[in-house]
Design a protein around this motif. Structure first.
Motif, PDB file in Angstrom:
ATOM      1  N   UNK A   1      97.937 -19.837  15.515  1.00  0.00           N
ATOM      2  CA  UNK A   1      98.605 -21.112  15.301  1.00  0.00           C
ATOM      3  C   UNK A   1      97.999 -22.187  16.201  1.00  0.00           C
ATOM      4  N   UNK A   2      97.666 -23.338  15.630  1.00  0.00           N
ATOM      5  CA  UNK A   2      97.105 -24.442  16.408  1.00  0.00           C
ATOM      6  C   UNK A   2      98.091 -24.918  17.470  1.00  0.00           C
ATOM      7  N   UNK A   3      99.389 -24.730  17.242  1.00  0.00           N
ATOM      8  CA  UNK A   3     100.396 -25.103  18.234  1.00  0.00           C
ATOM      9  C   UNK A   3     100.234 -24.322  19.529  1.00  0.00           C
ATOM     10  N   UNK A   4      99.822 -23.069  19.427  1.00  0.00           N
ATOM     11  CA  UNK A   4      99.573 -22.247  20.617  1.00  0.00           C
ATOM     12  C   UNK A   4      98.469 -22.885  21.457  1.00  0.00           C
ATOM     13  N   UNK A   5      97.396 -23.305  20.782  1.00  0.00           N
ATOM     14  CA  UNK A   5      96.280 -23.948  21.472  1.00  0.00           C
ATOM     15  C   UNK A   5      96.740 -25.246  22.122  1.00  0.00           C
ATOM     16  N   UNK A   6      97.511 -26.057  21.410  1.00  0.00           N
ATOM     17  CA  UNK A   6      97.993 -27.326  21.960  1.00  0.00           C
ATOM     18  C   UNK A   6      98.844 -27.086  23.208  1.00  0.00           C
ATOM     19  N   UNK A   7      99.696 -26.068  23.160  1.00  0.00           N
ATOM     20  CA  UNK A   7     100.520 -25.740  24.331  1.00  0.00           C
ATOM     21  C   UNK A   7      99.673 -25.308  25.514  1.00  0.00           C
ATOM     22  N   UNK A   8      98.669 -24.472  25.246  1.00  0.00           N
ATOM     23  CA  UNK A   8      97.763 -24.016  26.300  1.00  0.00           C
ATOM     24  C   UNK A   8      97.050 -25.210  26.927  1.00  0.00           C
ATOM     25  N   UNK A   9      96.513 -26.106  26.085  1.00  0.00           N
ATOM     26  CA  UNK A   9      95.789 -27.272  26.596  1.00  0.00           C
ATOM     27  C   UNK A   9      96.718 -28.170  27.406  1.00  0.00           C
ATOM     28  N   UNK A  10      97.949 -28.312  26.969  1.00  0.00           N
ATOM     29  CA  UNK A  10      98.916 -29.141  27.683  1.00  0.00           C
ATOM     30  C   UNK A  10      99.260 -28.541  29.047  1.00  0.00           C
TER      31      UNK A  10
END
Length: 112
Positions: free
Chosen positions: A23-32
């Motif tokens: 899920x791209x949301x997982x990546x966004x959370x990691x980057x945040x």
């Protein structure tokens, strides 16, 4: 047009190469969560790139390109690029004068 930040460029590349089912949301959370640490690791992108000629002399076995090419001029150009801190690539006849990344493993070859 606004220029993308180095972190934005990295994030775009990571999104483009997400494995299926991630899920791209997982990546966004990691980057945040890790933004400050990631930004600290990113140095300004250099507008200069060093192109190193491949040369005829090569190691006998497959190796990362930076170790495969053993000619004195090729090695000197690699050292120059490393000292200058610029990204560099080897221009290889094997791939029709394509660019080879220094850490890319290459089999020895002869093209005449």
């Amino acid at each position: 047009m606004k220029e993308a930040s180095p972190l934005g460029l990295v994030a775009a590349q990571m999104r483009a190469h997400l494995p299926p089912g991630v899920d791209a949301g997982y990546l966004d959370g990691f980057l945040s969560r890790h933004r400050d640490a990631l930004v600290a690791q990113l140095r300004p992108v250099s507008a200069r790139v060093v192109l190193v000629g491949c040369g005829e002399r090569k190691a006998a076995e497959a190796a990362p390109a930076r170790a495969l090419y053993t000619g004195s001029l090729t090695r000197a150009a690699m050292r120059h690029a490393d000292r200058a801190g610029h990204p560099w690539f080897i221009v290889s006849v094997l791939w029709g004068l394509g660019l080879v990344e220094p850490w890319e493993v290459v089999e020895p070859y002869n093209v005449r």
